[in-house]
Scaffold this motif. Structure first.
Motif, PDB file in Angstrom:
ATOM      1  N   ARG A 131     -30.346 -14.072  16.112  1.00  0.00           N
ATOM      2  CA  ARG A 131     -31.090 -14.078  14.845  1.00  0.00           C
ATOM      3  C   ARG A 131     -32.561 -13.747  15.066  1.00  0.00           C
ATOM      4  O   ARG A 131     -33.119 -13.980  16.134  1.00  0.00           O
ATOM      5  CB  ARG A 131     -31.008 -15.480  14.216  1.00  0.00           C
TER       6      ARG A 131
ATOM      7  N   GLY B  40     -34.473  -8.670  14.346  1.00  0.00           N
ATOM      8  CA  GLY B  40     -34.414  -7.382  13.671  1.00  0.00           C
ATOM      9  C   GLY B  40     -33.021  -6.808  13.492  1.00  0.00           C
ATOM     10  O   GLY B  40     -32.885  -5.659  13.049  1.00  0.00           O
ATOM     11  N   ALA B  41     -31.955  -7.581  13.813  1.00  0.00           N
ATOM     12  CA  ALA B  41     -30.596  -7.029  13.666  1.00  0.00           C
ATOM     13  C   ALA B  41     -30.286  -6.745  12.193  1.00  0.00           C
ATOM     14  O   ALA B  41     -29.748  -5.684  11.857  1.00  0.00           O
ATOM     15  CB  ALA B  41     -29.568  -7.998  14.254  1.00  0.00           C
TER      16      ALA B  41
ATOM     17  N   GLU C 264     -29.140 -16.569   0.381  1.00  0.00           N
ATOM     18  CA  GLU C 264     -30.455 -17.209   0.274  1.00  0.00           C
ATOM     19  C   GLU C 264     -31.379 -16.229  -0.451  1.00  0.00           C
ATOM     20  O   GLU C 264     -31.347 -15.025  -0.185  1.00  0.00           O
ATOM     21  CB  GLU C 264     -31.026 -17.514   1.657  1.00  0.00           C
TER      22      GLU C 264
ATOM     23  N   ILE D  64     -34.200 -13.537   1.332  1.00  0.00           N
ATOM     24  CA  ILE D  64     -33.875 -12.477   2.287  1.00  0.00           C
ATOM     25  C   ILE D  64     -34.122 -11.065   1.733  1.00  0.00           C
ATOM     26  O   ILE D  64     -34.703 -10.213   2.404  1.00  0.00           O
ATOM     27  CB  ILE D  64     -32.386 -12.579   2.732  1.00  0.00           C
TER      28      ILE D  64
END
Ligand code: COA
Length: 408
Positions: free
Chosen positions: A97, A100-101, A127, A130
């Motif tokens: 996490r 930058g994935a 959420e 995001i």
């Protein structure tokens, strides 16, 4: 299945998935969302989404993140059906996490979406923090309500058109898709619903019932309600939990609500309503129906500003120049927007912008679910002249409240 652990520090690459990646995709999503999909869930995902529309993030060739999209038509104000890509199954493994994935996955996915020519992209968000940075804005508002049906008294002025009958799952499976399809063509935010999604609805996996009963069905020629019975034992009050209430006409709406309120041996009714639902005003006690939650439901990203703005209808004439900032896809610009008799013309222009905002705000305004004046008050839409905001506010109104048809 399991995967060898990649080193946390290696770079993340992104590629299109192949058929053999599905088990890894399903494992990543299962861990990310903390649930174990049942067979019907996996069949649904694999039927709605083509493997070539799945993108994988990998580290040392090991899958560490996933995002995918699927297609449907989405109704916009005025009734046009716009090809839309629904982004879904977005997750990154906990070991990788905040490196930058997700950004890499969504960059690749939106390059592919842009290539399809779809003017809209949509999602529902786990959420709310995001997706604004990726140009998505909340586009519908859905309230969760609860009331004690034993005290529900309809006003004398409330129609009692009848016409509702109970149906078993087999009969419901024959009738509901046609009614839904008439409804979704009228309602901004509602989508075409593939047979695979209906198959999943009627498979009604026990894992998704949260301890409540299997689905029951009330059907009217112009609407339906699906609901479950919850509680009723161990000292818990019996409740009717409405899963869907779809009404093409006002008669179907009130007839279905009267039938739900007629379910003796249950105490509370829990349901979802859009903010303009007339139910409260049809009861003698305005306070009976209590809002217990408010959710954003559908998020929209405008992929093609002129195509999207010209596809919907408007509540008033308008003549403005609007700057739309889109840093994520570097696709912003300034547009001359002219509305006459409900229809818009939208062209790129070199003229000076009179209104300025971000692409996620345009997504929120697009279906009429949120108002320009509220975004201006929040300092997220600016205009030198307040009259420009007022004109935009009125023009972007829609004749029916926006509602998401089905979650994806
Ligand atoms: C949400 C999730 C996919 C983020 O993945 P990630 O690889 O950590 O995200 P990135 O590192 O690429 O972050 C991209 C940007 O989003 C921000 N971001 C990521 N997760 C966020 C969160 N939960 N809340 C707010 N911002 C978030 C990052 O700060 C970063 O911002 P920046 O690029 O503007 O600096 C991951 O945490 C996850 O799988 N969560 C559980 C499943 C889930 O909620 N999926 C979303 C389904 S709708």
């Amino acid at each position: 299945m399991s995967t060898p652990a990649p080193t946390v520090r290696t770079a993340v690459d992104v590629r299109t998935a192949t058929d053999s990646d599905w088990p890894a995709v399903e494992l990543i999503d299962s861990v990310g969302f903390g649930y174990h999909p049942v067979e019907a869930d996996l069949t649904l995902a694999r039927t709605l989404t083509r493997t070539e529309d799945v993108v994988l993030a990998t580290a040392e060739d090991v899958p560490v993140g996933v995002a995918m999209d699927l297609g449907f038509d989405l109704t916009v104000p005025g009734g046009a059906q716009l090809p839309t890509r629904g982004v879904t199954w977005v997750s990154v493994v906990p070991t990788h996490r905040r490196r930058g994935a997700l950004r890499a996955l969504l960059t690749e996915l939106h390059t592919k979406i842009a290539a399809t020519g779809a003017p809209l992209a949509a999602l529902t968000a786990s959420e709310a923090g995001i997706y604004g940075r990726f140009g998505y804005g909340p586009a519908t508002v859905l309230d969760t309500v609860r009331f004690d049906r034993r005290f529900a008294r309809f006003r004398d002025s409330t129609p009692d058109p009848g016409g509702v009958f109970i149906a078993d799952a087999k009969s419901a499976a024959e009738r509901l898709p046609g009614i839904y399809d008439r409804w979704r063509r009228l309602v901004p935010g509602a989508q075409s619903r593939p047979q695979a999604h209906w198959d999943h609805t009627f498979a009604d996996p026990e894992a998704h019932r949260e301890g409540a009963s299997a689905l029951f069905f009330l059907v009217h020629p112009d609407g339906y309600a699906t609901f479950r019975r919850a509680g009723g034992s161990g000292g818990k009050e019996a409740a009717t939990v409405v899963d869907e209430l779809v009404a093409v006409t006002p008669d179907a709406h009130i007839a279905l609500w009267r039938a739900l309120c007629g379910l003796d041996l249950t105490v509370t009714i829990e349901a979802h309503l859009h903010a303009d639902d007339p139910l409260r005003l049809q009861l003698t006690d305005y306070r009976l129906v209590r809002t217990t939650g408010r959710a954003d439901d559908l998020w929209l990203r405008i992929m093609d500003v002129p195509a999207a703005l010209e596809a919907r209808t408007y509540a008033a004439d308008l003549e403005t120049v609007i700057e739309i900032r889109d840093p994520f896809l570097d696709a912003g610009g300034t547009y001359a927007l002219t509305v006459r008799d409900g229809r818009a013309q939208c062209r790129r222009t070199d003229a000076t912008a009179r209104v300025s905002t971000d692409i996620d705000v345009l997504g929120s305004l697009y279906l009429g679910g949120h108002r320009a004046r509220t975004f201006a008050a929040a300092n997220r839409l600016s205009a030198a002249d307040p009259a420009e905001v007022a004109a935009l506010d009125i023009a972007f109104g829609a004749e029916r409240p926006a509602v998401l048809g089905w979650g994806f």
